[in-house]
Design an enzyme around this catalytic site. Structure first.
Site, short mmCIF file in Angstrom:
data_model
loop_
_atom_site.label_atom_id
_atom_site.label_comp_id
_atom_site.label_asym_id
_atom_site.label_seq_id
_atom_site.Cartn_x
_atom_site.Cartn_y
_atom_site.Cartn_z
N LYS A 29 -11.78 0.70 -1.95
CA LYS A 29 -10.79 1.40 -2.78
C LYS A 29 -11.31 1.47 -4.21
O LYS A 29 -12.17 2.29 -4.49
CB LYS A 29 -9.43 0.77 -2.58
N HIS A 67 -5.32 -3.14 -2.86
CA HIS A 67 -4.97 -2.21 -3.94
C HIS A 67 -4.84 -2.90 -5.30
O HIS A 67 -4.30 -2.31 -6.24
CB HIS A 67 -3.66 -1.49 -3.60
N SER A 104 0.80 -1.23 0.00
CA SER A 104 0.00 0.00 0.00
C SER A 104 0.83 1.27 0.00
O SER A 104 0.37 2.30 -0.47
CB SER A 104 -0.94 0.00 1.20
C1 LIG Z 1 -6.83 0.03 3.11
C2 LIG Z 1 -6.21 -1.29 3.37
C3 LIG Z 1 -6.85 -2.22 4.18
C4 LIG Z 1 -8.06 -1.89 5.00
O1 LIG Z 1 -9.21 -1.86 4.24
P1 LIG Z 1 -10.44 -0.97 4.76
O2 LIG Z 1 -11.60 -1.52 3.99
O3 LIG Z 1 -10.12 0.44 4.41
O4 LIG Z 1 -10.54 -1.21 6.23
C5 LIG Z 1 -6.28 -3.48 4.29
N1 LIG Z 1 -5.15 -3.78 3.65
C6 LIG Z 1 -4.50 -2.91 2.88
C7 LIG Z 1 -3.26 -3.32 2.19
C8 LIG Z 1 -5.01 -1.63 2.72
O5 LIG Z 1 -4.34 -0.74 1.99
#
Ligand SMILES: *Cc1c(COP(=O)(O)O)cnc(C)c1O
Length: 381
Positions: free
Chosen positions: A238, A210, A182
């Site tokens: 996302k 992602h 991320s």
């Molecule tokens: C954003 C993210 C999460 C968490 O997901 P949410 O739905 O925002 O709680 C988990 N793992 C990674 C790698 C992320 O970037």
């Protein structure tokens, strides 16, 4: 013992001195690209809304219609009365996209990871994690009470070494990694990790937060790598522009999670609108391969223009090292109308503060070129 207020004030002062204090800034997102903050309208390179679907008319309409039909909140956990009809459909669609038999939707990606890991491994088991895995995988690891070992970032030979030293002394073993990292934007060697897991009688779990919607024609990082991954976790928050988490796996594994994952059992189900929005977003992802290819192409146009290594995902880090340098670089860009949030420890390791650029399908090419010019001449120079 100091008073609670004095304790908090001292902690805040120490963070301020180290340039590590964080503050919430009111940020109104007008559409999938522009953010109004402090009265200024800026083009955002800090949203994970890769396909700009948070504001897509069909996605918004689906969410509004679901509220009309099912209400604003779910009312209870899924195992009680919160399992409204959209969940089954959403899980079938996610499983189909990921090429697995089944899926389970959670309240968020964080809740998914915090629930999945402890349902799979526990005391006497081994959990092996890439050192740069996302914070919520560590939360799951701690809650599991498994023995936690790490391997150097994307270093399969090191993971092999750690497994050789530790596998035999443990009952079950789970390897966990982000599929797309991320804060670095690079990809895990999922195919090699899958072979390694098989060789050591371990299971493999990847976090595709992602990857979904932007890699492998929208199917994500495991599909793009051609890798067999036992547990493909991800988020609806996302590229799908909604909210919620999920995991795709075999029917038996999903059935186990639905009866054992504490963050599913003891947390209220996702609001119907979030599931409906994710379903509408999946319609778009599954039918518009050109759209899903665009965020990576935009990121690559930026790395080309900045003479950086080619982007492997829509996320591009520009390393600055010092937190203050990252703050100042972010301010330079803000004055030019670009919102690029600085990323500082503990989100990234000590000494690796950075700017993190997230490219989306809708970023105008001319603005990317202008941004690259400023980064090249005023930040990298
Ligand atoms: C954003 C993210 C999460 C968490 O997901 P949410 O739905 O925002 O709680 C988990 N793992 C990674 C790698 C992320 O970037």
């Amino acid at each position: 013992m100091p008073s609670l207020d004095d304790f908090a004030k001292a902690k805040l002062a120490a963070l301020e001195t180290a340039h590590l204090r964080r503050r919430l800034a009111e940020s109104a997102r007008e559409d999938g690209l522009w953010v109004v903050r402090g009265g200024r309208r800026m083009l955002s390179f800090s949203c994970n809304d890769y396909l700009n679907l948070t504001h897509h008319p069909a996605v918004k309409r689906a969410a509004a219609a679901a509220i009309e039909k099912y209400g604003a909140g779910a009312g209870a956990s899924r195992l009680v009365t919160g399992n409204h009809p959209l969940f089954g459909e959403l899980e079938r669609r996610l499983a189909r996209l990921k090429g697995t038999d089944a899926a389970c939707v959670f309240g968020s990606g964080y809740l998914a990871n915090a629930g999945i890991v402890p349902a799979i491994v526990g005391e006497g088991d081994l959990l092996l994690a890439d050192e740069l895995s996302h914070s919520c995988l560590w939360a799951g690891a701690r809650l599991s009470q498994a023995r936690v070992e790490t391997f150097r970032h994307n270093d399969v030979a090191h993971a092999d070494e750690v497994l050789r030293a530790n596998r035999a002394a443990h009952r079950r073993a789970l390897i966990v990694t982000d599929g797309v990292f991320s804060m670095d934007g690079d990809l895990a060697p999922l195919k090699e990790l899958s072979a390694l897991a098989q060789a050591h009688d371990a299971w493999l779990m990847s976090d595709d937060a992602h990857g979904l919607g932007v890699l492998g024609g929208g199917r994500g990082s495991a599909y793009a790598a051609g890798a067999a991954v036992d547990l493909q976790m991800g988020t609806l928050s996302k590229a799908l522009g909604s909210y919620g988490g999920y995991v795709c796996a075999s029917t038996a594994v999903i059935d186990l999670l639905k009866t054992r994952a504490r963050t599913l059992i003891y947390s209220t189900a996702l609001p119907p609108a979030s599931a409906a929005a994710a379903l509408a977003a999946l319609d778009i992802v599954e039918n518009d391969e050109k759209l899903t290819a665009r965020p990576l192409a935009k990121a690559q146009s930026f790395t080309r223009a900045c003479d950086l290594p080619p982007a492997a995902s829509p996320i591009v880090p520009v390393a600055l090292g010092d937190p203050l340098a990252a703050l100042e670089a972010s301010q330079i860009l803000e004055r030019e109308g670009f919102l690029v949030t600085p990323i500082r420890p503990p989100t990234v390791p000590e000494g690796t503060a950075r700017l993190r650029f997230a490219f989306t399908a809708g970023h105008p090419d001319a603005e990317i070129a202008r941004l690259a010019g400023i980064v090249r001449e005023r930040i990298l120079a």
